[in-house]
Design an enzyme around this catalytic site. Structure first.
Site, short mmCIF file in Angstrom:
data_model
loop_
_atom_site.label_atom_id
_atom_site.label_comp_id
_atom_site.label_asym_id
_atom_site.label_seq_id
_atom_site.Cartn_x
_atom_site.Cartn_y
_atom_site.Cartn_z
N CYS A 245 31.81 -51.38 1.56
CA CYS A 245 30.39 -51.20 1.93
C CYS A 245 29.81 -49.95 1.30
CB CYS A 245 30.21 -51.18 3.45
SG CYS A 245 30.58 -52.74 4.22
N HIS B 163 27.66 -45.12 3.17
CA HIS B 163 27.98 -46.50 3.56
C HIS B 163 26.66 -47.28 3.55
CE1 HIS B 163 29.12 -49.72 6.40
NE2 HIS B 163 30.37 -49.41 6.15
N LYS C 211 36.33 -47.33 15.92
CA LYS C 211 37.09 -46.52 14.95
C LYS C 211 37.81 -45.37 15.64
CE LYS C 211 33.82 -47.50 11.22
NZ LYS C 211 34.47 -48.46 10.33
N GLN D 5 33.34 -41.92 10.53
CA GLN D 5 34.72 -41.59 10.13
C GLN D 5 35.14 -40.20 10.59
OE1 GLN D 5 36.74 -43.75 8.89
NE2 GLN D 5 35.31 -45.35 8.25
N ASP E 255 26.11 -39.30 9.90
CA ASP E 255 26.88 -40.53 10.13
C ASP E 255 28.31 -40.11 10.45
OD1 ASP E 255 28.61 -42.66 9.81
OD2 ASP E 255 27.67 -43.43 8.00
N1 PMP Z 1 29.37 -45.34 8.18
C1 PMP Z 1 30.62 -45.22 7.73
C2 PMP Z 1 31.00 -43.99 6.94
C3 PMP Z 1 31.57 -46.19 7.99
O1 PMP Z 1 32.82 -46.05 7.54
C4 PMP Z 1 31.18 -47.32 8.76
C5 PMP Z 1 32.17 -48.43 9.05
N2 PMP Z 1 33.00 -48.79 7.98
C6 PMP Z 1 29.87 -47.40 9.20
C7 PMP Z 1 28.98 -46.40 8.90
C8 PMP Z 1 29.40 -48.55 10.02
O2 PMP Z 1 30.08 -48.60 11.22
P1 PMP Z 1 29.93 -49.86 12.20
O3 PMP Z 1 30.20 -51.07 11.35
O4 PMP Z 1 30.96 -49.63 13.23
O5 PMP Z 1 28.55 -49.83 12.73
#
Ligand code: PMP
Length: 412
Positions: free
Chosen positions: A369, A128, A231, A208, A205
């Site tokens: 993203c 991401h 999430k 998910q 990270d």
């Molecule tokens: N890493 C992953 C794999 C994600 O899916 C996301 C959110 N889509 C993020 C990081 C970032 O999370 P946040 O916007 O809640 O900080």
């Protein structure tokens, strides 16, 4: 003695989520945008209201009843987060705004402290943007270079390349546990074991994974793990960063301000030990407390149960999506996280996602993203259906009807 597991009443669990019971236009809402943010159960919504109705006060140093209550609940939530992640101590949990902030915190302070020219930051091509951009900043500041593990055609990490890429110059290896655009579940424990053998620091990270499966940071063997509350049934604006205690103790503060200090003069200051050292200013007290409520809720449903339910739904979705002519699915064929990303011949993913919305189906269309993943897949964007434990097989059946309709609409 019976050995059968208690049958779970998933429809009762679904009724804990008031938002799901609504229509979008003429159609019942089908919420398949859970990878972007999950919905919140009544218990979490009520806990938030209860906190503001009864306990609201600033935490720490308060010498009155409400502040003591708020402080106890805030620190209690830290204990819950520590247990949820299998941390050795609640002092290893830093409350953040979410995964992005957790990664930025480490990339900035760990990066400033440990990275130097010639060092390598190892990432993967399926990250991401939140796990790419902060490390690009860290590389620019320190003179370190970036390296990425490639993705195979079936959406897995090309681990045949690992031996070549995971070398002693690598100082940190940061990777996604479950990909939000491919659904790949990476072998986090194995990757951390390989890194640890070379003394390399690891960051997982967990955006998910935290809310979707049992996670134990000590079994994974990572140094850092970040999650986003929103999430996993908690509100937006709250998250947690796990950091191995010995490592956190070596790190200087990040933001300066209240709460993170021991003593301040007009010209210098001394700082509290972790985690307070990394929590400057008034935190999201209510958010942290109800993150604790969300954790209680997920534990009551059972994280293994959630994982298995997600898996059954996703397998079913993969099977049924294959029936839609002209639909191409990206990522691993099986053993994937709770999402499916796809394109439909003749329909731009944004148009397909907009069409789905006219039938009450909430998908997400875009690059999610993960622009480097899109480049690898040779597409600009995809449509993504992402599931959670309150979704049903009937909703997937309805999605297939809508996609078949879309196929006709877009001239497939
Ligand atoms: N890493 C992953 C794999 C994600 O899916 C996301 C959110 N889509 C993020 C990081 C970032 O999370 P946040 O916007 O809640 O900080």
């Amino acid at each position: 003695m019976s050995c059968t597991l208690p049958k779970i009443d998933w429809s009762r669990i679904r009724s804990d989520f008031p938002i799901l019971d609504q229509r979008v236009g003429d159609w019942p809402l089908i919420y398949f945008d859970n990878a972007a943010t999950s919905q919140k159960p009544r218990a979490v919504i009520d806990a938030l209201v209860r906190y503001y109705e009864r306990d609201n006060a600033n935490v720490h140093r308060g010498l009155h009843e409400l502040s003591n209550r708020a402080t106890d609940a805030y620190e209690g939530a830290r204990k819950k987060a520590a247990a949820f992640l299998g941390a050795a101590s609640d002092e290893e949990i830093i409350f953040t705004r979410g995964t992005t902030e957790g990664i930025n915190l480490v990339a900035q302070i760990w990066g400033a402290h440990f990275l130097k020219p010639g060092d390598v930051i190892l990432l993967t091509e399926m990250e991401h943007h939140s796990n790419l951009v902060p490390w690009q900043f860290a590389a620019q500041r320190s003179g370190a270079t970036l390296r990425h593990i490639p993705i195979t055609d079936d959406g897995m990490l090309d681990l045949d390349q690992l031996g070549k890429l995971l070398t002693p110059e690598v100082k940190i290896f940061s990777f996604v546990h479950v990909s939000n655009s491919l659904g790949t579940i990476n072998p986090a424990a194995e990757l951390c074991r390989c890194a640890r053998a070379l003394g390399i620091t690891t960051f997982v990270d967990g955006a998910q994974s935290a809310g979707h499966m049992p996670v134990d940071v000590r079994e994974i063997g990572c140094d850092f793990y970040a999650l986003s509350g929103h999430k996993m049934c908690a509100p937006t604006g709250i998250g947690a960063l796990y950091g191995r205690r010995e490592l956190l103790e070596t790190l200087p503060p990040w933001h300066g301000g209240g709460e993170m200090i021991n003593r301040v003069t007009l010209t210098d200051s001394t700082f509290k030990p972790p985690p307070a050292r990394f929590e400057a200013g008034t935190p999201d007290i209510a958010g942290a407390i109800v993150l604790g409520t969300a954790i209680d809720y997920l534990e009551a449903v059972g994280r293994q149960n959630i994982f298995e339910h997600d898996r059954t739904l996703t397998d079913y979705a993969m099977l049924r999506l294959a029936e839609v002519p002209g639909l191409r699915i990206y990522g691993p064929k099986k053993d994937r996280g709770a999402l499916a990303a796809f394109t439909l011949d003749g329909a731009h993913p944004h148009d397909l996602t907009t069409f789905a919305n006219t039938r009450g189906l909430a998908l997400r269309g875009g690059h999610h993203c993960t622009q480097p993943v899109m480049k690898k897949l040779k597409v600009n964007s995809t449509s993504r259906a992402s599931f959670y434990f309150y979704n049903t097989h009937e909703e997937i059946d309805r999605m297939i009807e809508i996609l078949l309709e879309a196929n006709k609409f877009f001239g497939g």
